[in-house]
Design a protein around this motif. Structure first.
Motif, PDB file in Angstrom:
ATOM      1  N   HIS A   1      -7.412  13.898   6.924  1.00  0.00           N
ATOM      2  CA  HIS A   1      -6.136  13.827   7.879  1.00  0.00           C
ATOM      3  C   HIS A   1      -5.095  13.104   7.219  1.00  0.00           C
ATOM      4  CE1 HIS A   1      -9.174  15.241  11.035  1.00  0.00           C
ATOM      5  NE2 HIS A   1      -9.624  14.016  10.718  1.00  0.00           N
ATOM      6  N   SER A   2      -5.091  13.075   5.819  1.00  0.00           N
ATOM      7  CA  SER A   2      -3.822  12.350   5.249  1.00  0.00           C
ATOM      8  C   SER A   2      -3.430  13.489   4.325  1.00  0.00           C
ATOM      9  CB  SER A   2      -4.590  11.199   4.209  1.00  0.00           C
ATOM     10  OG  SER A   2      -3.384  10.899   3.419  1.00  0.00           O
ATOM     11  N   ARG A   3      -2.089  13.314   4.112  1.00  0.00           N
ATOM     12  CA  ARG A   3      -1.332  14.249   2.924  1.00  0.00           C
ATOM     13  C   ARG A   3      -1.043  13.414   1.667  1.00  0.00           C
ATOM     14  NH1 ARG A   3       1.143  18.599   5.138  1.00  0.00           N
ATOM     15  NH2 ARG A   3       3.053  18.372   3.599  1.00  0.00           N
ATOM     16  N   SER A   4      -1.291  12.313   1.772  1.00  0.00           N
ATOM     17  CA  SER A   4      -0.984  11.569   0.385  1.00  0.00           C
ATOM     18  C   SER A   4      -1.953  10.341  -0.024  1.00  0.00           C
ATOM     19  CB  SER A   4       0.421  10.680   0.870  1.00  0.00           C
ATOM     20  OG  SER A   4       0.046   9.862   1.916  1.00  0.00           O
ATOM     21  N   ALA A   5      -3.025  10.467   0.752  1.00  0.00           N
ATOM     22  CA  ALA A   5      -4.096   9.147   0.275  1.00  0.00           C
ATOM     23  C   ALA A   5      -5.388  10.075  -0.232  1.00  0.00           C
ATOM     24  CB  ALA A   5      -4.536   8.150   1.352  1.00  0.00           C
ATOM     25  N   ALA A   6      -5.993   9.528  -1.332  1.00  0.00           N
ATOM     26  CA  ALA A   6      -6.918  10.062  -2.068  1.00  0.00           C
ATOM     27  C   ALA A   6      -7.772   9.166  -2.887  1.00  0.00           C
ATOM     28  CB  ALA A   6      -6.594  11.159  -2.917  1.00  0.00           C
ATOM     29  N   LEU A   7      -8.883   9.335  -3.262  1.00  0.00           N
ATOM     30  CA  LEU A   7     -10.106   8.372  -4.066  1.00  0.00           C
ATOM     31  C   LEU A   7     -10.327   8.921  -5.307  1.00  0.00           C
ATOM     32  CD1 LEU A   7     -12.401   7.289  -1.125  1.00  0.00           C
ATOM     33  CD2 LEU A   7     -10.225   5.810  -1.872  1.00  0.00           C
ATOM     34  N   ALA A   8     -10.447   8.427  -6.488  1.00  0.00           N
ATOM     35  CA  ALA A   8     -11.209   8.697  -7.637  1.00  0.00           C
ATOM     36  C   ALA A   8     -12.112   7.597  -8.216  1.00  0.00           C
ATOM     37  CB  ALA A   8     -10.113   8.703  -8.698  1.00  0.00           C
ATOM     38  N   VAL A   9     -13.335   8.286  -8.554  1.00  0.00           N
ATOM     39  CA  VAL A   9     -14.399   7.562  -8.882  1.00  0.00           C
ATOM     40  C   VAL A   9     -14.942   7.717 -10.443  1.00  0.00           C
ATOM     41  CG1 VAL A   9     -15.008   7.002  -6.477  1.00  0.00           C
ATOM     42  CG2 VAL A   9     -16.059   8.763  -8.018  1.00  0.00           C
ATOM     43  N   GLY A  10     -15.523   6.758 -11.050  1.00  0.00           N
ATOM     44  CA  GLY A  10     -16.042   7.096 -12.352  1.00  0.00           C
ATOM     45  C   GLY A  10     -17.073   5.957 -12.752  1.00  0.00           C
ATOM     46  N   PRO A  11     -17.542   5.555 -13.921  1.00  0.00           N
ATOM     47  CA  PRO A  11     -18.686   4.676 -14.191  1.00  0.00           C
ATOM     48  C   PRO A  11     -17.994   3.373 -14.404  1.00  0.00           C
ATOM     49  CG  PRO A  11     -18.425   6.729 -15.743  1.00  0.00           C
ATOM     50  CD  PRO A  11     -17.462   6.841 -14.766  1.00  0.00           C
ATOM     51  N   THR A  12     -16.569   3.024 -14.327  1.00  0.00           N
ATOM     52  CA  THR A  12     -16.213   1.851 -14.703  1.00  0.00           C
ATOM     53  C   THR A  12     -15.216   1.478 -13.464  1.00  0.00           C
ATOM     54  OG1 THR A  12     -14.132   2.663 -15.857  1.00  0.00           O
ATOM     55  CG2 THR A  12     -15.974   2.069 -17.221  1.00  0.00           C
ATOM     56  N   GLY A  13     -15.077   2.179 -12.473  1.00  0.00           N
ATOM     57  CA  GLY A  13     -14.315   1.756 -11.258  1.00  0.00           C
ATOM     58  C   GLY A  13     -13.906   3.035 -10.325  1.00  0.00           C
ATOM     59  N   SER A  14     -13.101   2.457  -9.512  1.00  0.00           N
ATOM     60  CA  SER A  14     -12.643   3.540  -8.308  1.00  0.00           C
ATOM     61  C   SER A  14     -11.298   2.914  -8.072  1.00  0.00           C
ATOM     62  CB  SER A  14     -13.551   3.259  -6.853  1.00  0.00           C
ATOM     63  OG  SER A  14     -14.881   3.647  -7.242  1.00  0.00           O
ATOM     64  N   GLU A  15     -10.483   3.940  -7.730  1.00  0.00           N
ATOM     65  CA  GLU A  15      -9.058   3.989  -7.514  1.00  0.00           C
ATOM     66  C   GLU A  15      -8.566   4.552  -6.160  1.00  0.00           C
ATOM     67  OE1 GLU A  15      -9.504   2.695 -10.938  1.00  0.00           O
ATOM     68  OE2 GLU A  15      -9.895   4.703 -10.827  1.00  0.00           O
ATOM     69  N   LEU A  16      -7.534   4.172  -5.436  1.00  0.00           N
ATOM     70  CA  LEU A  16      -6.774   4.788  -4.395  1.00  0.00           C
ATOM     71  C   LEU A  16      -5.431   5.068  -4.664  1.00  0.00           C
ATOM     72  CD1 LEU A  16      -6.688   5.201  -1.170  1.00  0.00           C
ATOM     73  CD2 LEU A  16      -5.917   2.742  -1.191  1.00  0.00           C
ATOM     74  N   THR A  17      -5.034   6.201  -4.214  1.00  0.00           N
ATOM     75  CA  THR A  17      -3.701   6.805  -4.220  1.00  0.00           C
ATOM     76  C   THR A  17      -3.060   6.864  -3.066  1.00  0.00           C
ATOM     77  OG1 THR A  17      -1.830   8.329  -5.080  1.00  0.00           O
ATOM     78  CG2 THR A  17      -4.174   9.250  -4.517  1.00  0.00           C
ATOM     79  N   LEU A  18      -1.737   6.555  -2.906  1.00  0.00           N
ATOM     80  CA  LEU A  18      -1.276   6.566  -1.215  1.00  0.00           C
ATOM     81  C   LEU A  18      -0.008   7.404  -1.269  1.00  0.00           C
ATOM     82  CD1 LEU A  18      -1.452   2.792  -0.032  1.00  0.00           C
ATOM     83  CD2 LEU A  18      -2.850   4.915   0.712  1.00  0.00           C
ATOM     84  N   ASP A  19       0.210   8.017  -2.561  1.00  0.00           N
ATOM     85  CA  ASP A  19       1.387   8.874  -2.686  1.00  0.00           C
ATOM     86  C   ASP A  19       0.886  10.371  -3.354  1.00  0.00           C
ATOM     87  OD1 ASP A  19       0.886   7.913  -5.523  1.00  0.00           O
ATOM     88  OD2 ASP A  19       3.068   6.930  -5.589  1.00  0.00           O
ATOM     89  N   GLY A  20      -0.084  10.599  -3.018  1.00  0.00           N
ATOM     90  CA  GLY A  20      -0.574  12.009  -3.446  1.00  0.00           C
ATOM     91  C   GLY A  20      -1.080  12.267  -4.684  1.00  0.00           C
ATOM     92  N   GLY A  21      -1.357  11.184  -5.332  1.00  0.00           N
ATOM     93  CA  GLY A  21      -1.823  11.045  -6.921  1.00  0.00           C
ATOM     94  C   GLY A  21      -0.915  10.811  -7.996  1.00  0.00           C
ATOM     95  N   ARG A  22       0.169  10.320  -7.468  1.00  0.00           N
ATOM     96  CA  ARG A  22       1.354   9.829  -8.498  1.00  0.00           C
ATOM     97  C   ARG A  22       0.903   8.481  -9.089  1.00  0.00           C
ATOM     98  NH1 ARG A  22       3.388  13.094  -4.618  1.00  0.00           N
ATOM     99  NH2 ARG A  22       4.678  14.835  -5.448  1.00  0.00           N
ATOM    100  N   ARG A  23       0.414   7.658  -8.088  1.00  0.00           N
ATOM    101  CA  ARG A  23      -0.026   6.347  -8.755  1.00  0.00           C
ATOM    102  C   ARG A  23      -1.128   6.097  -8.159  1.00  0.00           C
ATOM    103  NH1 ARG A  23       5.291   6.336  -7.020  1.00  0.00           N
ATOM    104  NH2 ARG A  23       6.836   5.562  -8.504  1.00  0.00           N
ATOM    105  N   TRP A  24      -2.053   5.528  -9.092  1.00  0.00           N
ATOM    106  CA  TRP A  24      -3.477   4.984  -8.795  1.00  0.00           C
ATOM    107  C   TRP A  24      -3.536   3.457  -8.761  1.00  0.00           C
ATOM    108  CZ3 TRP A  24      -6.976   8.699  -6.872  1.00  0.00           C
ATOM    109  CH2 TRP A  24      -6.612   9.990  -6.907  1.00  0.00           C
ATOM    110  N   HIS A  25      -4.531   2.988  -7.851  1.00  0.00           N
ATOM    111  CA  HIS A  25      -4.654   1.699  -7.928  1.00  0.00           C
ATOM    112  C   HIS A  25      -6.201   1.242  -7.842  1.00  0.00           C
ATOM    113  CE1 HIS A  25      -0.309   1.222  -6.979  1.00  0.00           C
ATOM    114  NE2 HIS A  25      -0.671   2.185  -6.116  1.00  0.00           N
ATOM    115  N   THR A  26      -6.606   0.398  -8.884  1.00  0.00           N
ATOM    116  CA  THR A  26      -8.099   0.126  -8.728  1.00  0.00           C
ATOM    117  C   THR A  26      -8.443  -0.986  -7.754  1.00  0.00           C
ATOM    118  OG1 THR A  26      -8.035   0.422 -11.182  1.00  0.00           O
ATOM    119  CG2 THR A  26      -9.731  -0.815 -10.110  1.00  0.00           C
ATOM    120  N   PHE A  27      -9.642  -0.571  -6.867  1.00  0.00           N
ATOM    121  CA  PHE A  27      -9.928  -1.319  -5.762  1.00  0.00           C
ATOM    122  C   PHE A  27     -11.504  -1.812  -6.212  1.00  0.00           C
ATOM    123  CE2 PHE A  27     -10.932   2.895  -4.209  1.00  0.00           C
ATOM    124  CZ  PHE A  27     -12.302   2.666  -3.720  1.00  0.00           C
TER     125      PHE A  27
END
Length: 384
Positions: free
Chosen positions: A325-351
């Motif tokens: 239900h979001s137009r701008s938030a997404a998650l990415a994952v990999g062997p060294t960490g996970s990120e969140l974006t709140l602007d549709g994939g333009r900026r990713w932040h490790t959490f």
């Protein structure tokens, strides 16, 4: 009222997620600076999101779920808050129906030598799993009773084919992807929920580049959105590409992706589309210790063109998913960490810095991740 309540909860969840990156305690890691208004809004919204008041500065985290397995799970199908399926090495398929508190081993009998890399589930009883490999190692199994019994519905007999991923448009129509055979990607199609499969004609498939292939890393090298649109992620060749079909795999167009390739270990590994136009791509170089610049890209025209993310994940990422239900938030994952974006994939932040290979979210606001050593997690605000 149910729909309205779900929409309100989704909005509150977005506010709380925003606060994770903007609260003062997290500003340094996120690189965004403080935004006390977002933190204050999240404090009042937190009870609806997590069941208890939100503490400003608390971050996102994957809440571990004990799967009882040491398999590596690259296949993940999250159905809802309670139900999820994972599939992985040693022919392992697990299912939970209580939100991950316990997992049941529902692996197909005699499948111990197979490598499951994708699972697509429609509910707690109906699921389809894909095993990868050359020749007859590539197989598809289907269950209609929660994994109590399985039917092998496809076994590849072409030694040149190697199936990587599959996706379903609805409960009946789906496709699976093989690496190029005779210079073109091969598409397998079902119209009866995976009970039977047929190879589609290759006339509408563009030629593959020399050395090009798809990566069976997260079950997301072939994805779909809506009833007819599908996309393929590629790498290994001179350039990484994304192929798009608007007719369930009969014809395809191709576009270059800005994620570096030029090596068998590099390219686009995972895709996610929230509709027919807006998509995300992640990838890089999967070899440990190798640099992976420009690991994420975004499209707003259905994959016809792609642009780099302005703030990239710091390393190779194999899985990506839009938050529900979001137009701008997404998650990415990999062997060294996970990120969140709140602007549709333009900026990713490790959490999170844990190792996960794949990620999936459900319409009722639940996100799951899975990876090596039996790792399965659910997204939560840390401390809740």
């Amino acid at each position: 009222m149910g729909t309205m309540r779900r929409m309100m909860t989704a909005g509150l969840c977005g506010v709380a997620l925003a606060a994770v990156l903007t609260a003062p305690a997290q500003a340094g890691a996120a690189g965004t600076g403080g935004d006390r208004s977002a933190g204050a809004a999240a404090e009042s919204a937190g009870a609806a999101v997590s069941g208890s008041p939100y503490a400003p500065g608390a971050g996102l985290a994957w809440r571990a779920s004990d799967s009882g397995s040491d398999a590596r799970f690259r296949g993940l199908a999250a159905v809802d808050r309670r139900t999820a399926w994972v599939a992985g090495t040693k022919g392992t398929v697990l299912r939970t129906v209580n939100g991950g508190r316990s997992w049941r081993d529902v692996s197909p009998p005699g499948a111990g030598a197979l490598e499951f890399r994708d699972v697509e589930a429609f509910d707690s009883r109906h699921a389809v799993v894909l095993a990868i490999g050359e020749g007859e190692a590539s197989r598809v199994f289907r269950t209609a009773d929660g994994g109590a019994t399985w039917t092998e519905s496809f076994r590849n007999t072409d030694p040149a084919a190697f199936y990587d991923c599959m996706t379903f448009f609805d409960a009946r129509h789906g496709i699976a992807l093989s690496d190029p055979v005779d210079g073109k990607y091969r598409i397998l199609s079902t119209g009866d929920g995976g009970r039977s499969w047929r190879v589609l004609p290759s006339a509408g498939m563009p030629a593959a580049q020399p050395g090009e292939a798809a990566f069976a890393a997260s079950g997301q090298c072939l994805v779909s959105s809506g009833g007819r649109d599908a996309w393929i992620a590629t790498g290994g060749a001179a350039t990484a590409r994304v192929l798009h079909s608007a007719d369930r795999g009969l014809t395809w167009t191709v576009a270059q992706a800005p994620i570096p390739a030029g090596d068998p270990a590099r390219g686009v590994f995972g895709l996610a589309f929230r509709d027919a136009r807006h998509g995300l791509a992640v990838g890089g170089d999967y070899r440990a210790g190798e640099p992976s610049p420009r690991t994420a890209a975004v499209t707003g025209d259905g994959g016809a063109t792609w642009t780099h993310a302005r703030r990239q994940p710091p390393g190779y990422r194999s899985g990506v998913a839009w938050l529900p239900h979001s137009r701008s938030a997404a998650l990415a994952v990999g062997p060294t960490g996970s990120e969140l974006t709140l602007d549709g994939g333009r900026r990713w932040h490790t959490f999170d810095t844990g190792s996960y290979d794949t990620v999936d979210c459900t319409p009722d606001l639940s996100c799951w991740a899975a990876g090596e050593q039996g790792r399965v997690g659910r997204l939560a605000l840390s401390g809740h």
